[in-house]
Write a protein that holds these residues in place. Structure first.
Motif, PDB file in Angstrom:
ATOM      1  N   ASP A  28       0.800  -1.231   0.000  1.00 27.40           N
ATOM      2  CA  ASP A  28       0.000   0.000   0.000  1.00 27.40           C
ATOM      3  C   ASP A  28       0.835   1.285   0.000  1.00 27.40           C
ATOM      4  O   ASP A  28       0.570   2.192  -0.807  1.00 27.40           O
ATOM      5  CB  ASP A  28      -0.963   0.014   1.197  1.00 27.40           C
ATOM      6  CG  ASP A  28      -1.915  -1.177   1.199  1.00 27.40           C
ATOM      7  OD1 ASP A  28      -1.835  -1.999   0.272  1.00 27.40           O
ATOM      8  OD2 ASP A  28      -2.730  -1.278   2.127  1.00 27.40           O
ATOM      9  N   PRO A  29       1.849   1.429   0.893  1.00 24.89           N
ATOM     10  CA  PRO A  29       2.608   2.687   0.894  1.00 24.89           C
ATOM     11  C   PRO A  29       3.332   2.950  -0.424  1.00 24.89           C
ATOM     12  O   PRO A  29       3.443   4.104  -0.847  1.00 24.89           O
ATOM     13  CB  PRO A  29       3.622   2.485   2.037  1.00 24.89           C
ATOM     14  CG  PRO A  29       3.029   1.433   2.902  1.00 24.89           C
ATOM     15  CD  PRO A  29       2.286   0.520   1.975  1.00 24.89           C
ATOM     16  N   TYR A  30       3.795   1.899  -1.086  1.00 30.05           N
ATOM     17  CA  TYR A  30       4.564   2.059  -2.318  1.00 30.05           C
ATOM     18  C   TYR A  30       3.645   2.366  -3.504  1.00 30.05           C
ATOM     19  O   TYR A  30       4.011   3.132  -4.399  1.00 30.05           O
ATOM     20  CB  TYR A  30       5.413   0.815  -2.567  1.00 30.05           C
ATOM     21  CG  TYR A  30       6.198   0.433  -1.330  1.00 30.05           C
ATOM     22  CD1 TYR A  30       7.268   1.211  -0.906  1.00 30.05           C
ATOM     23  CD2 TYR A  30       5.813  -0.655  -0.557  1.00 30.05           C
ATOM     24  CE1 TYR A  30       7.958   0.899   0.249  1.00 30.05           C
ATOM     25  CE2 TYR A  30       6.503  -0.973   0.599  1.00 30.05           C
ATOM     26  CZ  TYR A  30       7.575  -0.199   1.006  1.00 30.05           C
ATOM     27  OH  TYR A  30       8.246  -0.506   2.165  1.00 30.05           O
ATOM     28  N   LEU A  31       2.455   1.786  -3.508  1.00 30.39           N
ATOM     29  CA  LEU A  31       1.467   2.107  -4.540  1.00 30.39           C
ATOM     30  C   LEU A  31       1.009   3.553  -4.410  1.00 30.39           C
ATOM     31  O   LEU A  31       0.868   4.272  -5.404  1.00 30.39           O
ATOM     32  CB  LEU A  31       0.267   1.155  -4.421  1.00 30.39           C
ATOM     33  CG  LEU A  31       0.521  -0.305  -4.808  1.00 30.39           C
ATOM     34  CD1 LEU A  31      -0.626  -1.193  -4.319  1.00 30.39           C
ATOM     35  CD2 LEU A  31       0.698  -0.443  -6.316  1.00 30.39           C
ATOM     36  N   ALA A  32       0.781   3.982  -3.173  1.00 30.53           N
ATOM     37  CA  ALA A  32       0.354   5.364  -2.939  1.00 30.53           C
ATOM     38  C   ALA A  32       1.461   6.349  -3.291  1.00 30.53           C
ATOM     39  O   ALA A  32       1.209   7.407  -3.889  1.00 30.53           O
ATOM     40  CB  ALA A  32      -0.056   5.534  -1.474  1.00 30.53           C
ATOM     41  N   THR A  33       2.699   6.002  -2.962  1.00 30.19           N
ATOM     42  CA  THR A  33       3.829   6.885  -3.256  1.00 30.19           C
ATOM     43  C   THR A  33       4.064   7.005  -4.758  1.00 30.19           C
ATOM     44  O   THR A  33       4.400   8.080  -5.273  1.00 30.19           O
ATOM     45  CB  THR A  33       5.107   6.371  -2.569  1.00 30.19           C
ATOM     46  OG1 THR A  33       4.867   6.243  -1.163  1.00 30.19           O
ATOM     47  CG2 THR A  33       6.266   7.330  -2.778  1.00 30.19           C
ATOM     48  N   LEU A  34       3.877   5.907  -5.486  1.00 30.51           N
ATOM     49  CA  LEU A  34       4.033   5.937  -6.950  1.00 30.51           C
ATOM     50  C   LEU A  34       3.070   6.938  -7.579  1.00 30.51           C
ATOM     51  O   LEU A  34       3.471   7.773  -8.412  1.00 30.51           O
ATOM     52  CB  LEU A  34       3.791   4.544  -7.523  1.00 30.51           C
ATOM     53  CG  LEU A  34       3.962   4.423  -9.042  1.00 30.51           C
ATOM     54  CD1 LEU A  34       5.448   4.425  -9.399  1.00 30.51           C
ATOM     55  CD2 LEU A  34       3.302   3.145  -9.574  1.00 30.51           C
ATOM     56  N   LEU A  35       1.803   6.881  -7.192  1.00 30.08           N
ATOM     57  CA  LEU A  35       0.815   7.809  -7.742  1.00 30.08           C
ATOM     58  C   LEU A  35       1.118   9.236  -7.306  1.00 30.08           C
ATOM     59  O   LEU A  35       1.005  10.182  -8.108  1.00 30.08           O
ATOM     60  CB  LEU A  35      -0.593   7.402  -7.293  1.00 30.08           C
ATOM     61  CG  LEU A  35      -1.736   8.304  -7.761  1.00 30.08           C
ATOM     62  CD1 LEU A  35      -1.768   8.382  -9.288  1.00 30.08           C
ATOM     63  CD2 LEU A  35      -3.070   7.804  -7.234  1.00 30.08           C
ATOM     64  N   ASN A  36       1.528   9.402  -6.062  1.00 28.57           N
ATOM     65  CA  ASN A  36       1.837  10.733  -5.551  1.00 28.57           C
ATOM     66  C   ASN A  36       2.999  11.367  -6.325  1.00 28.57           C
ATOM     67  O   ASN A  36       2.936  12.536  -6.723  1.00 28.57           O
ATOM     68  CB  ASN A  36       2.185  10.629  -4.063  1.00 28.57           C
ATOM     69  CG  ASN A  36       2.448  11.989  -3.445  1.00 28.57           C
ATOM     70  OD1 ASN A  36       1.558  12.822  -3.314  1.00 28.57           O
ATOM     71  ND2 ASN A  36       3.681  12.211  -3.035  1.00 28.57           N
ATOM     72  N   CYS A  37       4.050  10.590  -6.569  1.00 29.02           N
ATOM     73  CA  CYS A  37       5.203  11.095  -7.332  1.00 29.02           C
ATOM     74  C   CYS A  37       4.797  11.472  -8.755  1.00 29.02           C
ATOM     75  O   CYS A  37       5.245  12.490  -9.304  1.00 29.02           O
ATOM     76  CB  CYS A  37       6.309  10.046  -7.364  1.00 29.02           C
ATOM     77  SG  CYS A  37       7.182   9.830  -5.801  1.00 29.02           S
ATOM     78  N   THR A  38       3.941  10.648  -9.360  1.00 30.14           N
ATOM     79  CA  THR A  38       3.487  10.917 -10.725  1.00 30.14           C
ATOM     80  C   THR A  38       2.733  12.246 -10.797  1.00 30.14           C
ATOM     81  O   THR A  38       2.936  13.054 -11.710  1.00 30.14           O
ATOM     82  CB  THR A  38       2.589   9.776 -11.231  1.00 30.14           C
ATOM     83  OG1 THR A  38       3.267   8.527 -11.077  1.00 30.14           O
ATOM     84  CG2 THR A  38       2.239   9.956 -12.696  1.00 30.14           C
ATOM     85  N   LEU A  39       1.880  12.494  -9.821  1.00 32.13           N
ATOM     86  CA  LEU A  39       1.118  13.742  -9.782  1.00 32.13           C
ATOM     87  C   LEU A  39       2.030  14.953  -9.599  1.00 32.13           C
ATOM     88  O   LEU A  39       1.861  15.983 -10.257  1.00 32.13           O
ATOM     89  CB  LEU A  39       0.072  13.683  -8.667  1.00 32.13           C
ATOM     90  CG  LEU A  39      -1.206  12.905  -8.985  1.00 32.13           C
ATOM     91  CD1 LEU A  39      -2.004  12.633  -7.715  1.00 32.13           C
ATOM     92  CD2 LEU A  39      -2.058  13.650 -10.003  1.00 32.13           C
TER      93      LEU A  39
END
Length: 265
Positions: free
Chosen positions: A45-56
């Motif tokens: 979960d933290p890595y999936l959320a961080t991936l989307l956050n970085c993309t944004l």
């Protein structure tokens, strides 16, 4: 007199360094996963959320959306690559259920980003409107990223163990949030302030939990206890074999152990 812009740039560079440390802090966790060839109880979960956050944030920072934010683009671009590597490792050593879940989430994130990019570039024609739309999304998903360890925190409280909540990640998250909050207060940007301010709060909660439950975390040697094996005994109706503390059973000393073996004819 030092200008606020210079101070902001210096803090931003320091923030880049700390953020880079934040992205690298899970390396021991993933080395453990590779070594054991199993994700164990670690969560993606933290890595999936961080991936989307970085993309944004990579989409937020370029001049076409929000001018004068290149430092935001550089560190989040690096983070995007690092998170992709982590998720690849996590995917390789997960069971089918986790792989399916990750695949669905990643596909959803890709479709979402494609829709956001098209909608903003084609529908919003000023920097102000583009910054507003993408900034609001960054606040929402930045908050989700920083709050994603709440699943681990609930596990810590249930098990009274911090084994699966790495201390280094919590410490660097706290420093990262603190630095970027300071960066935005020099030249106020509410879209960066809100998620990073919440990041400081959530990281502080993790550090408090670590201090509370560190002593109750089982030590690794407690998990590796093995029962001694017993050599085969000749057939008898009832055999009672006392083992004194000086006897050696499977290479280890036993103490006051009695083995009862009953073999039916």
């Amino acid at each position: 007199m030092v200008s606020p812009d210079l101070i902001r740039n210096v803090v931003g560079i320091v923030g880049n360094v700390i953020s880079f440390g934040l992205f690298l802090s899970p390396v021991p966790t993933f080395w453990r996963i590779i070594k054991n060839k199993n994700v164990q109880d670690f969560k993606a979960d933290p890595y999936l959320a961080t991936l989307l956050n970085c993309t944004l944030w990579v989409f937020y920072g370029p001049p076409i959306v929000h001018p004068n934010s290149i430092l935001v683009v550089t560190i989040n671009g690096i983070g995007l690559v690092i998170e992709a590597v982590y998720l690849t490792i996590f995917f390789l050593f997960s069971d089918k259920k986790n792989k399916k879940k990750m695949g669905v989430v990643l596909a959803t994130e890709a479709l979402f980003m494609a829709a956001v990019a098209l909608g903003v570039l084609l529908g919003a024609h000023t920097h102000q409107r583009r910054s507003l739309i993408v900034g609001i999304l960054c606040v929402i998903f930045g908050t989700i990223m920083y709050s994603s360890p709440l699943t681990i925190m609930s596990q810590v409280m249930k098990t009274k163990s911090v084994e699966y909540m790495p201390l280094l990640l919590s410490v660097v998250s706290f420093l990262n949030g603190l630095c970027w909050t300071s960066y935005t207060l020099i030249h106020f940007d509410i879209f960066i302030t809100i998620p990073n301010g919440l990041g400081v709060l959530f990281a502080l909660m993790q550090l408090i939990l670590y201090a509370i439950y560190y002593r109750t975390t089982p030590k690794k040697q407690d998990k590796n206890l093995e029962l001694p094996t017993v050599a085969p005994v000749a057939k008898d109706t009832s055999i009672v074999t006392p083992v004194s503390k000086d006897d050696d059973v499977d290479g280890s000393n036993a103490s006051h152990v009695t083995i009862n073996i009953t073999i039916e004819p």
